[in-house]
Design a protein around this motif. Structure first.
Motif, short mmCIF file in Angstrom:
data_model
loop_
_atom_site.label_atom_id
_atom_site.label_comp_id
_atom_site.label_asym_id
_atom_site.label_seq_id
_atom_site.Cartn_x
_atom_site.Cartn_y
_atom_site.Cartn_z
N ILE A 304 0.73 -1.17 -0.07
CA ILE A 304 0.04 -0.14 0.07
C ILE A 304 0.76 1.34 0.03
CG2 ILE A 304 -1.51 1.42 1.39
CD1 ILE A 304 -2.70 -1.65 2.37
N CYS A 305 1.90 1.22 0.94
CA CYS A 305 2.90 2.28 0.79
C CYS A 305 3.52 2.71 -0.54
CB CYS A 305 3.93 2.27 2.09
SG CYS A 305 3.05 2.39 3.52
N PHE A 306 3.99 1.63 -1.05
CA PHE A 306 4.68 1.55 -2.41
C PHE A 306 3.69 2.06 -3.47
CE2 PHE A 306 5.86 -0.55 -6.41
CZ PHE A 306 7.18 0.16 -6.40
N VAL A 307 2.42 1.40 -3.50
CA VAL A 307 1.73 1.74 -4.70
C VAL A 307 1.31 3.34 -4.44
CG1 VAL A 307 -0.61 1.20 -5.74
CG2 VAL A 307 1.19 -0.81 -5.15
N GLY A 308 0.89 3.53 -3.14
CA GLY A 308 0.47 5.01 -2.87
C GLY A 308 1.52 6.07 -3.38
N ALA A 309 2.77 5.73 -3.01
CA ALA A 309 3.88 6.47 -3.30
C ALA A 309 4.04 6.78 -4.93
CB ALA A 309 5.34 6.09 -2.75
N VAL A 310 4.04 5.85 -5.64
CA VAL A 310 3.88 5.60 -7.00
C VAL A 310 2.91 6.49 -7.79
CG1 VAL A 310 3.74 4.33 -9.14
CG2 VAL A 310 5.39 3.47 -7.27
N ILE A 311 1.42 6.32 -7.03
CA ILE A 311 0.43 7.10 -7.54
C ILE A 311 0.66 8.57 -7.27
CG2 ILE A 311 -2.02 7.43 -7.12
CD1 ILE A 311 -2.32 4.38 -6.60
N PHE A 312 1.02 8.71 -6.18
CA PHE A 312 1.29 10.25 -5.81
C PHE A 312 2.30 10.99 -6.91
CE2 PHE A 312 3.47 13.54 -3.21
CZ PHE A 312 2.32 14.56 -3.12
#
Length: 367
Positions: A304-312
């Motif tokens: 979740i943290c990794f994907v969220g960082a990529v999306i942001f």
């Protein structure tokens, strides 16, 4: 494993499909027939939904990631699953950017948009970390305010006598071709084809026997609602004004004047827009993060943290909002059918071929 109730999956489909769709000028290429184009797109979307449900039925307790491996094997299925995760993350990114841009224009004009976008992605990440049940409970708490708000706004629009039936006439003036061009791929891609994301949610239902009935009935109800909202925009603003408007429903609501009391209700439209965008970006975010965790074996919170960082981070790649809108409405919707139609169709064909190999026609049948 966490489970979703029948009511919760229905609520999720309603809020996801509504999202921000009623607020945008979709189908405006068909001018006064944009609502007819919406009907055509909804029918095509229903066919796609039935195909998605059939794909899910071969392994009711498995997500899209496993279904891809079943259909195409471990290696090819894994690679195609990566493509789907990129698609889900991209869809989430677009909603994050919409959230930041519209907030910056309508409410918090002095607040840097990256602050708003950071807050919304952190809030979505926190909700997702808490689990799918928490996500669904949030959706349950939003469903009544959203439907009530749309209902009240529609009543006030009719109460203000803004509707003019002549604005949707003549129907099909230039034949069926402009309607079909507006419906496919644009309206099919957004919002009806986006139902493909529920291949990441359906396996979590506590009662899979009612999956088809609940999904189809809910879809049909939302489709009728979206057609009605599209028609209201045309009846109030007319096809020419809608074609030049970014948020036609916002303009429609700004015209409301009832007894010198109910007016300037555009703040409600803005809030509806934010709620719709949040549910949709969170759904795509969850699908991308959950799929990444399944594919890589990574812990859920790290995913979740990794994907969220990529999306942001990727939400800043587009230089401005004009480019963002152009990319979404002129380019992305032309590519989305790869994930919404072509790949699911390939899965559908692969399933049929497997069934034929396992159960070849008997000699009596051939005779």
């Amino acid at each position: 494993m966490e489970r979703i109730s029948n009511y919760q999956i229905a609520v999720m489909i309603i809020l996801f499909q509504i999202g921000s769709t009623p607020l945008f000028a979709i189908g405006s290429k068909a001018k006064q027939d944009s609502w007819v184009a919406m009907i055509v797109a909804a029918i095509i979307g229903l066919v796609l939904l039935r195909m998605f449900l059939y794909i899910q039925s071969i392994a009711p307790d498995q997500s899209l990631i496993v279904l891809m491996r079943i259909c195409f094997g471990k290696i090819a299925g894994g690679l195609l699953s990566c493509c789907f995760l990129i698609y889900f993350a991209y869809e989430s990114m677009r909603n994050v950017r919409d959230f930041g841009e519209i907030t910056n224009v309508t409410l918090l004009t002095r607040t840097p948009k990256f602050v708003v976008m950071l807050l919304v992605i952190v809030l979505a990440a926190y909700m997702i970390i808490m689990g799918i049940e928490t996500f669904c409970r949030v959706a349950e708490s939003l469903i009544l305010p959203v439907l009530f708000s749309y209902g009240v706004l529609c009543l006030l629009i009719f109460g203000s006598k803004l509707v003019n039936i002549e604005r949707i006439q003549p129907i099909m003036e230039k034949g069926f071709k402009p309607i079909l061009q507006a419906a496919f791929p644009d309206l099919v891609s957004f919002p009806f084809g986006q139902m493909v994301v529920f291949l990441m949610f359906w396996h979590l239902m506590s009662d899979s026997k009612k999956l088809k009935r609940i999904s189809v009935l809910t879809y049909l109800g939302v489709a009728v609602f979206l057609v009605g909202m599209n028609m209201i925009n045309v009846l109030v603003l007319g096809p020419s004004l809608i074609g030049n408007s970014t948020l036609p429903f916002l303009q429609t609501v700004q015209l409301i004047q009832v007894a010198d009391i109910f007016e300037r209700l555009d703040v409600f439209v803005t809030l509806l827009l934010f709620l719709g965008l949040f549910v949709k970006l969170a759904a795509f975010f969850w699908a991308a993060a959950y799929g990444f965790s399944q594919l890589t074996g990574c812990r859920a919170k790290l995913s979740i943290c990794f994907v969220g960082a990529v999306i942001f981070a990727s939400s800043f790649l587009e230089p401005n909002y004009t480019y963002h809108i152009w990319l979404g409405l002129a380019v992305s919707v032309k590519l989305f059918p790869i994930f919404q139609i072509l790949l699911p169709l390939a899965m559908f064909v692969a399933i049929l071929l497997r069934k034929l190999k396992k159960n070849p026609p008997s000699e009596d049948t051939q005779a």
